[in-house]
Design a protein around this motif. Structure first.
Motif, PDB file in Angstrom:
ATOM      1  N   VAL A  46       0.849  -1.187   0.000  1.00 48.69           N
ATOM      2  CA  VAL A  46       0.000   0.000   0.000  1.00 48.69           C
ATOM      3  C   VAL A  46       0.886   1.238   0.000  1.00 48.69           C
ATOM      4  O   VAL A  46       1.730   1.411   0.872  1.00 48.69           O
ATOM      5  CB  VAL A  46      -0.942   0.009   1.217  1.00 48.69           C
ATOM      6  N   ARG A  47       0.683   2.098  -0.991  1.00 55.91           N
ATOM      7  CA  ARG A  47       1.491   3.308  -1.122  1.00 55.91           C
ATOM      8  C   ARG A  47       0.811   4.536  -0.507  1.00 55.91           C
ATOM      9  O   ARG A  47       1.470   5.404   0.032  1.00 55.91           O
ATOM     10  CB  ARG A  47       1.801   3.564  -2.602  1.00 55.91           C
ATOM     11  N   CYS A  48      -0.524   4.631  -0.644  1.00 55.13           N
ATOM     12  CA  CYS A  48      -1.256   5.781  -0.126  1.00 55.13           C
ATOM     13  C   CYS A  48      -2.568   5.298   0.476  1.00 55.13           C
ATOM     14  O   CYS A  48      -3.152   4.319   0.003  1.00 55.13           O
ATOM     15  CB  CYS A  48      -1.592   6.799  -1.227  1.00 55.13           C
ATOM     16  N   VAL A  49      -3.026   6.010   1.510  1.00 52.67           N
ATOM     17  CA  VAL A  49      -4.339   5.726   2.097  1.00 52.67           C
ATOM     18  C   VAL A  49      -5.052   7.050   2.332  1.00 52.67           C
ATOM     19  O   VAL A  49      -4.422   8.100   2.460  1.00 52.67           O
ATOM     20  CB  VAL A  49      -4.231   4.943   3.419  1.00 52.67           C
ATOM     21  N   GLY A  50      -6.373   6.978   2.406  1.00 54.48           N
ATOM     22  CA  GLY A  50      -7.112   8.204   2.663  1.00 54.48           C
ATOM     23  C   GLY A  50      -8.599   7.980   2.586  1.00 54.48           C
ATOM     24  O   GLY A  50      -9.097   6.863   2.772  1.00 54.48           O
ATOM     25  N   SER A  51      -9.323   9.054   2.284  1.00 57.39           N
ATOM     26  CA  SER A  51     -10.773   8.988   2.175  1.00 57.39           C
ATOM     27  C   SER A  51     -11.243  10.065   1.218  1.00 57.39           C
ATOM     28  O   SER A  51     -10.495  10.991   0.874  1.00 57.39           O
ATOM     29  CB  SER A  51     -11.423   9.182   3.546  1.00 57.39           C
ATOM     30  N   SER A  52     -12.484   9.950   0.783  1.00 56.96           N
ATOM     31  CA  SER A  52     -13.046  10.932  -0.146  1.00 56.96           C
ATOM     32  C   SER A  52     -14.553  10.922  -0.017  1.00 56.96           C
ATOM     33  O   SER A  52     -15.152  10.001   0.542  1.00 56.96           O
ATOM     34  CB  SER A  52     -12.645  10.620  -1.590  1.00 56.96           C
ATOM     35  N   GLY A  53     -15.180  11.969  -0.554  1.00 55.34           N
ATOM     36  CA  GLY A  53     -16.626  12.016  -0.530  1.00 55.34           C
ATOM     37  C   GLY A  53     -17.152  13.298  -1.127  1.00 55.34           C
ATOM     38  O   GLY A  53     -16.388  14.166  -1.580  1.00 55.34           O
ATOM     39  N   LEU A  54     -18.452  13.429  -1.136  1.00 56.93           N
ATOM     40  CA  LEU A  54     -19.140  14.619  -1.622  1.00 56.93           C
ATOM     41  C   LEU A  54     -19.666  15.420  -0.433  1.00 56.93           C
ATOM     42  O   LEU A  54     -19.712  14.928   0.697  1.00 56.93           O
ATOM     43  CB  LEU A  54     -20.308  14.228  -2.522  1.00 56.93           C
ATOM     44  N   GLY A  55     -20.069  16.654  -0.707  1.00 54.18           N
ATOM     45  CA  GLY A  55     -20.702  17.457   0.323  1.00 54.18           C
ATOM     46  C   GLY A  55     -19.788  17.801   1.471  1.00 54.18           C
ATOM     47  O   GLY A  55     -20.165  17.688   2.637  1.00 54.18           O
ATOM     48  N   ALA A  56     -18.546  18.212   1.157  1.00 52.60           N
ATOM     49  CA  ALA A  56     -17.602  18.554   2.208  1.00 52.60           C
ATOM     50  C   ALA A  56     -18.097  19.726   3.044  1.00 52.60           C
ATOM     51  O   ALA A  56     -18.639  20.696   2.513  1.00 52.60           O
ATOM     52  CB  ALA A  56     -16.243  18.903   1.591  1.00 52.60           C
ATOM     53  N   GLU A  57     -17.898  19.612   4.341  1.00 49.20           N
ATOM     54  CA  GLU A  57     -18.234  20.720   5.235  1.00 49.20           C
ATOM     55  C   GLU A  57     -17.319  21.898   4.932  1.00 49.20           C
ATOM     56  O   GLU A  57     -16.104  21.740   4.791  1.00 49.20           O
ATOM     57  CB  GLU A  57     -18.067  20.272   6.685  1.00 49.20           C
ATOM     58  N   ARG A  58     -17.894  23.078   4.816  1.00 45.31           N
ATOM     59  CA  ARG A  58     -17.097  24.256   4.470  1.00 45.31           C
ATOM     60  C   ARG A  58     -16.217  24.665   5.654  1.00 45.31           C
ATOM     61  O   ARG A  58     -16.712  24.895   6.760  1.00 45.31           O
ATOM     62  CB  ARG A  58     -18.004  25.420   4.065  1.00 45.31           C
ATOM     63  N   PRO A  59     -14.904  24.767   5.440  1.00 46.42           N
ATOM     64  CA  PRO A  59     -14.009  25.118   6.544  1.00 46.42           C
ATOM     65  C   PRO A  59     -14.079  26.601   6.861  1.00 46.42           C
ATOM     66  O   PRO A  59     -14.671  27.392   6.120  1.00 46.42           O
ATOM     67  CB  PRO A  59     -12.628  24.741   5.993  1.00 46.42           C
TER      68      PRO A  59
END
Length: 250
Positions: free
Chosen positions: A96-109
């Protein structure tokens, strides 16, 4: 909503990099077997299956965080596997070279506090917590085309819709560090990104940032900083960025 599908790509060291860790002889002095593929280019191609599934909706309000766990070398074939919001990027060996997450509707920082700051006359030896000097560059169709070809991006969306590739936006975040800190070989280790809007060409791109932490990771010096990219007057990308800015070859 269509779920992103697994996607294979070949990783490349993109010419033009001033970071010597992307050259064979220098990378070997730090214990690697050859030139490292920049994290930003791994990020760029990890977005391919996400954009293929979610299109401009993801580019305008999606999220992705990616952590680079193991070195990747020029010509390595990698598999991006999105599943239940998680991301894994692996080599055919199973590593495994990279790990993470993704999605739609990100909360605005929180976007307060980001402003134009004059770049220092000379990059400093060590970053300190506080504002970073801003950077800007012209976003042009020609540069976008060069980048799409350089990374082997298969999606026609960027040309059809005249959109800046997210890899180019993240490159501007790296540029913040390079303009503010006197760097030798260094390594980008993670990015946690929120897309806030579309960057349509042609456009003036600018990035403003602030260092949030400076410390050590093992033998190396590490910096964490937050940054906001604008396309013209509109914010388009917010990033929590981490890098090893000084490497110990011992």
């Amino acid at each position: 909503m269509t779920a992103p599908e697994p996607h294979r790509f070949v990783a490349h060291v993109v010419e033009e990099s001033t970071n010597k860790i992307h050259e064979d002889d220098v990378a070997r002095r730090y214990g690697f077997s050859g030139a490292l593929v920049p994290g930003v280019e791994l990020f760029a191609r990890t977005t391919t299956p996400l954009v293929a599934a979610w299109g401009v909706e993801w580019l305008s309000r999606g999220r992705i965080d990616l952590r680079f766990r193991r070195p990747t070398y020029d010509g390595d074939e990698l598999l991006v596997e999105p599943a239940d919001g998680r991301l894994t990027v692996s080599h055919p060996s199973g590593e495994v070279r990279c790990v993470g997450s993704s999605g739609l509707g990100a909360e605005r920082p929180d976007l307060t506090g980001y402003r134009q700051v004059a770049a220092p006359p000379e990059p400093v030896a060590d970053p300190v917590v506080g504002p970073m000097g801003s950077v800007s560059e012209a976003g042009t169709a020609e540069r976008n085309e060069w980048y799409l070809n350089a990374i082997g991006e298969p999606l026609d969306l960027y040309r059809r819709e005249a959109l800046v590739h997210p890899g180019l936006l993240l490159r501007l975040i790296n540029e913040l560090l390079m303009r503010n800190v006197a760097l030798g070989p260094w390594i980008h280790t993670s990015s946690d990104c929120r897309f806030l809007g579309l960057a349509r060409l042609p456009v003036e791109l600018s990035a403003h940032g602030r260092v949030t932490d400076v410390g050590r990771r093992g033998r190396h010096d590490e910096v964490r900083y937050d940054a906001l990219v604008f396309a013209g007057d509109e914010p388009v990308l917010h990033v929590h960025h981490t890098a090893l800015y000084r490497l110990d070859a011992a």
